[in-house]
Design an enzyme around this catalytic site. Structure first.
Site, PDB file in Angstrom:
ATOM      1  N   ASN A   1     -18.918 -15.126  88.431  1.00  0.00           N
ATOM      2  CA  ASN A   1     -20.358 -15.262  88.193  1.00  0.00           C
ATOM      3  C   ASN A   1     -20.655 -16.518  87.384  1.00  0.00           C
ATOM      4  O   ASN A   1     -20.326 -17.609  87.875  1.00  0.00           O
ATOM      5  CB  ASN A   1     -21.011 -13.960  87.711  1.00  0.00           C
ATOM      6  CG  ASN A   1     -20.446 -13.336  86.473  1.00  0.00           C
ATOM      7  OD1 ASN A   1     -19.271 -13.029  86.410  1.00  0.00           O
ATOM      8  ND2 ASN A   1     -21.279 -13.111  85.487  1.00  0.00           N
ATOM      9  N   ASP A   2     -21.237 -16.435  86.221  1.00  0.00           N
ATOM     10  CA  ASP A   2     -21.819 -17.618  85.574  1.00  0.00           C
ATOM     11  C   ASP A   2     -20.865 -18.800  85.371  1.00  0.00           C
ATOM     12  O   ASP A   2     -19.728 -18.610  84.927  1.00  0.00           O
ATOM     13  CB  ASP A   2     -22.298 -17.279  84.153  1.00  0.00           C
ATOM     14  CG  ASP A   2     -23.110 -16.018  84.070  1.00  0.00           C
ATOM     15  OD1 ASP A   2     -23.369 -15.407  85.098  1.00  0.00           O
ATOM     16  OD2 ASP A   2     -23.473 -15.647  82.943  1.00  0.00           O
TER      17      ASP A   2
ATOM     18  N   TYR B   1     -17.307 -13.108  77.544  1.00  0.00           N
ATOM     19  CA  TYR B   1     -18.563 -13.337  78.262  1.00  0.00           C
ATOM     20  C   TYR B   1     -19.003 -14.801  78.174  1.00  0.00           C
ATOM     21  O   TYR B   1     -18.372 -15.637  77.538  1.00  0.00           O
ATOM     22  CB  TYR B   1     -19.637 -12.396  77.705  1.00  0.00           C
ATOM     23  CG  TYR B   1     -19.654 -11.027  78.370  1.00  0.00           C
ATOM     24  CD1 TYR B   1     -18.610 -10.594  79.189  1.00  0.00           C
ATOM     25  CD2 TYR B   1     -20.727 -10.163  78.182  1.00  0.00           C
ATOM     26  CE1 TYR B   1     -18.646  -9.346  79.797  1.00  0.00           C
ATOM     27  CE2 TYR B   1     -20.767  -8.912  78.785  1.00  0.00           C
ATOM     28  CZ  TYR B   1     -19.719  -8.513  79.596  1.00  0.00           C
ATOM     29  OH  TYR B   1     -19.769  -7.280  80.189  1.00  0.00           O
ATOM     30  N   SER B   2     -20.141 -15.074  78.779  1.00  0.00           N
ATOM     31  CA  SER B   2     -20.568 -16.465  78.967  1.00  0.00           C
ATOM     32  C   SER B   2     -20.799 -17.228  77.675  1.00  0.00           C
ATOM     33  O   SER B   2     -21.054 -16.638  76.622  1.00  0.00           O
ATOM     34  CB  SER B   2     -21.868 -16.489  79.768  1.00  0.00           C
ATOM     35  OG  SER B   2     -21.577 -16.220  81.105  1.00  0.00           O
TER      36      SER B   2
ATOM     37  N   ASP C   1     -24.280 -15.141  75.269  1.00  0.00           N
ATOM     38  CA  ASP C   1     -24.370 -16.435  75.951  1.00  0.00           C
ATOM     39  C   ASP C   1     -24.723 -17.597  75.011  1.00  0.00           C
ATOM     40  O   ASP C   1     -25.744 -18.281  75.200  1.00  0.00           O
ATOM     41  CB  ASP C   1     -25.385 -16.373  77.125  1.00  0.00           C
ATOM     42  CG  ASP C   1     -25.165 -15.163  78.009  1.00  0.00           C
ATOM     43  OD1 ASP C   1     -24.031 -14.656  78.026  1.00  0.00           O
ATOM     44  OD2 ASP C   1     -26.119 -14.708  78.679  1.00  0.00           O
TER      45      ASP C   1
ATOM     46  N   GLU D   1     -31.117 -13.832  79.516  1.00  0.00           N
ATOM     47  CA  GLU D   1     -29.716 -14.222  79.606  1.00  0.00           C
ATOM     48  C   GLU D   1     -29.638 -15.747  79.713  1.00  0.00           C
ATOM     49  O   GLU D   1     -30.551 -16.395  80.229  1.00  0.00           O
ATOM     50  CB  GLU D   1     -29.057 -13.558  80.824  1.00  0.00           C
ATOM     51  CG  GLU D   1     -28.951 -12.050  80.660  1.00  0.00           C
ATOM     52  CD  GLU D   1     -28.048 -11.372  81.692  1.00  0.00           C
ATOM     53  OE1 GLU D   1     -27.249 -10.515  81.298  1.00  0.00           O
ATOM     54  OE2 GLU D   1     -28.164 -11.691  82.883  1.00  0.00           O
TER      55      GLU D   1
HETATM   56  C1  FRU Z   1     -25.283 -13.332  83.291  1.00  0.00           C
HETATM   57  C2  FRU Z   1     -24.378 -12.480  82.412  1.00  0.00           C
HETATM   58  C3  FRU Z   1     -24.345 -12.983  80.975  1.00  0.00           C
HETATM   59  C4  FRU Z   1     -23.033 -12.460  80.483  1.00  0.00           C
HETATM   60  C5  FRU Z   1     -22.149 -12.610  81.698  1.00  0.00           C
HETATM   61  C6  FRU Z   1     -21.086 -11.583  81.860  1.00  0.00           C
HETATM   62  O1  FRU Z   1     -24.958 -13.243  84.626  1.00  0.00           O
HETATM   63  O2  FRU Z   1     -24.768 -11.128  82.457  1.00  0.00           O
HETATM   64  O3  FRU Z   1     -25.448 -12.603  80.205  1.00  0.00           O
HETATM   65  O4  FRU Z   1     -22.536 -13.164  79.394  1.00  0.00           O
HETATM   66  O5  FRU Z   1     -23.026 -12.568  82.827  1.00  0.00           O
HETATM   67  O6  FRU Z   1     -20.267 -11.888  82.928  1.00  0.00           O
END
Ligand code: FRU
Length: 493
Positions: free
Chosen positions: A45-46, A107-108, A168, A226
């Site tokens: 993902n991110d 996480y991000s 984040d 986010e």
């Molecule tokens: C956004 C998110 C962030 C988080 C990450 C977890 O897509 O939910 O807020 O840090 O992905 O993978």
């Protein structure tokens, strides 16, 4: 759809070989991309920690190795000299300890290079035995040898005046100032999305909470923000954010959005004064958590990469145990009260063979697996049907109406449909008409740049073997190229 147990989702990665069979199976999928970054296995993902350092671009992304599930997140590391061709470097930050601050996910976050190190700021997603969530803002230091060192203690824990949805960290340096700022996506106790601001004179210590960012007019805009960030582009400030759990006109039932507000950030009063409204960054279906490179020297532009996906959505490749990819890098500039997003000029290097437009009996052209199609549009309506069958039926349509002065992208004609409940068509007004379309097609995605970056539509699509034709109606001048692979498929953990 597969049901994952908590144990399966949050299993620690001990031995890369555990993933080899999965990788061998996934790499045979017809939907593996050729010039977009994607994870070796599982879910991406991110994008995180995008910086220029030691003569190359570094980018990390959220990665759950086990399958198409938002489980245990790692930071996977990729590098590039030109933002066109990329190399996998392997996993960088792992949640590897049951009692660690990030025991249920790294996480991000973002990065800042200083001297020969890159400082990586991330959210340690910690869960107690009773599954209560605690968010920690953590730091790791990456040397040029590629070896990451996590700091043993977090920089700070969650602010008790907000819910545990705090994550984040985006680290920001303001030219000419000795102060670093960090902004964090958060949720107030009465469930409003916001951004918290911290500052320090030192990257590694002394972070203090300054307060909640004030954004007049946006006090109640979604229940969580986010990946917020403030970018300084062309003398303006741009607040990028992903407000959640609100619907936005024109975006169907979608609950997750990525957009921006142009304005002015006053770091003294922590006030972001908007000069205009919230705009959606991308009008397509699958784009979220966009991140800009943190240390670009050119003050007139930024470079942005986003996750080509959205939260809470299942994708057709979930069944193959992988999902997600990154968008192409885009150059951002500010024009008036809007962001302009163009493919990086360097992406022309991907062009391989220029193809003639030779139509079949149904007036359709063959659409290669990886291609760029460019149209100069003169006047009147334009209709483009991509991923049709040989007879020109079905597919994804791009329809411009001169009378209504709007463009609509509709993917409901594809044989493989998904996420229909959030809407299958998106429309964007084009006050000045349609003059240009530049379209990047990969095995399972499409990015449509309208009028030199005035609007972008980014979407995943999963064409069957038969859906590899297209046709064009309208007064247009067309060019097309096949594109070269830019990301090597390689098993590297
Ligand atoms: C956004 C998110 C962030 C988080 C990450 C977890 O897509 O939910 O807020 O840090 O992905 O993978």
């Amino acid at each position: 759809m597969r049901e994952w147990t908590r144990e399966e989702k949050y299993r620690y990665l001990k031995d890369p070989q555990e993933l080899k069979d999965l990788y061998d199976r996934i790499s045979k999928s017809a939907y593996r991309q050729t010039f977009h970054n994607q994870a070796v296995t599982g879910l991406m993902n991110d994008p995180n920690g995008f910086v220029w350092h030691d003569n190359r671009w570094h980018l990390f992304y959220q990665w759950c190795p086990w399958g198409a599930v938002h489980g245990l997140k790692h930071w996977y590391h990729i590098i590039s000299k030109d933002l066109v061709t990329w190399k996998n470097l392997g996993v960088c930050l792992l949640p590897d300890q049951e009692d660690g601050y990030d025991n249920k996910g790294v996480y991000s976050g973002s990065a800042m290079p200083i001297d020969d190190k890159i400082y990586l700021y991330y959210t340690g997603n910690h869960r107690d035995a009773d599954w209560t969530r605690h968010a920690y803002t953590c730091l790791a230091r990456l040397g040029n040898d590629g070896w990451p060192e996590k700091y043993p203690l977090p920089l700070f824990g969650a602010n008790p005046d907000y819910t545990e949805h705090q994550r984040d960290p985006k680290i920001i340096r303001i030219p000419g100032s000795d102060t670093y700022y960090m902004i964090i996506g958060a949720q107030t106790k009465d469930k409003r999305g916001c951004a918290l601001v911290y500052s320090s004179e030192d990257l590694q210590h002394g972070w203090t909470f300054l307060g909640e960012m004030k954004v007049p007019g946006f006090e109640s805009f979604g229940d969580m923000w986010e990946c917020p960030s403030v970018e300084h582009i062309g003398g303006r400030d741009v607040l990028l954010l992903c407000p959640q759990h609100l619907t936005i006109p024109g975006r169907g039932q979608s609950q997750n959005h990525n957009g921006y507000i142009i304005g002015n950030m006053d770091w003294e009063t922590l006030t972001f004064t908007p000069d205009g409204q919230f705009h959606v960054l991308d009008f397509g279906f699958d784009s979220y958590a966009a991140a800009c490179a943190n240390n670009l020297q050119d003050a007139d532009k930024a470079i942005l990469i986003a996750w080509m996906g959205v939260p809470d959505v299942s994708y057709p490749t979930d069944e193959e145990d992988w999902a997600g990819c990154l968008t192409l890098p885009r150059e951002l500039t500010v024009r008036g009260r809007r962001l302009i997003q163009q493919p990086l000029p360097e992406l022309k290097k991907l062009r391989d063979e220029k193809l003639p437009f030779t139509a079949n009996e149904a007036g359709c052209y063959a659409l290669p697996r990886a291609a760029e199609v460019e149209l100069d549009c003169r006047k009147g309506d334009v209709s483009l049907y991509l991923f049709t069958d040989e007879a020109g039926k079905g597919g994804l349509s791009i329809l411009y109406s001169e009378e209504r002065k709007e463009i609509t992208v509709d993917r409901s004609g594809m044989r493989t449909r998904f996420n229909e409940s959030e809407g299958e068509s998106r429309t964007r007004p084009l006050e000045n008409g349609l003059s240009h379309l530049r379209i990047f097609v990969d095995s399972s995605s499409i990015e449509i740049f309208v009028n030199d970056g005035d609007a972008v539509f980014t979407s995943r699509i999963f064409p069957t073997k038969e859906e590899h034709f297209f046709r064009i109606e309208g007064d247009t001048f067309n060019r097309m190229w096949t594109l070269k692979p830019a990301v090597k498929e390689q098993f590297l953990i």
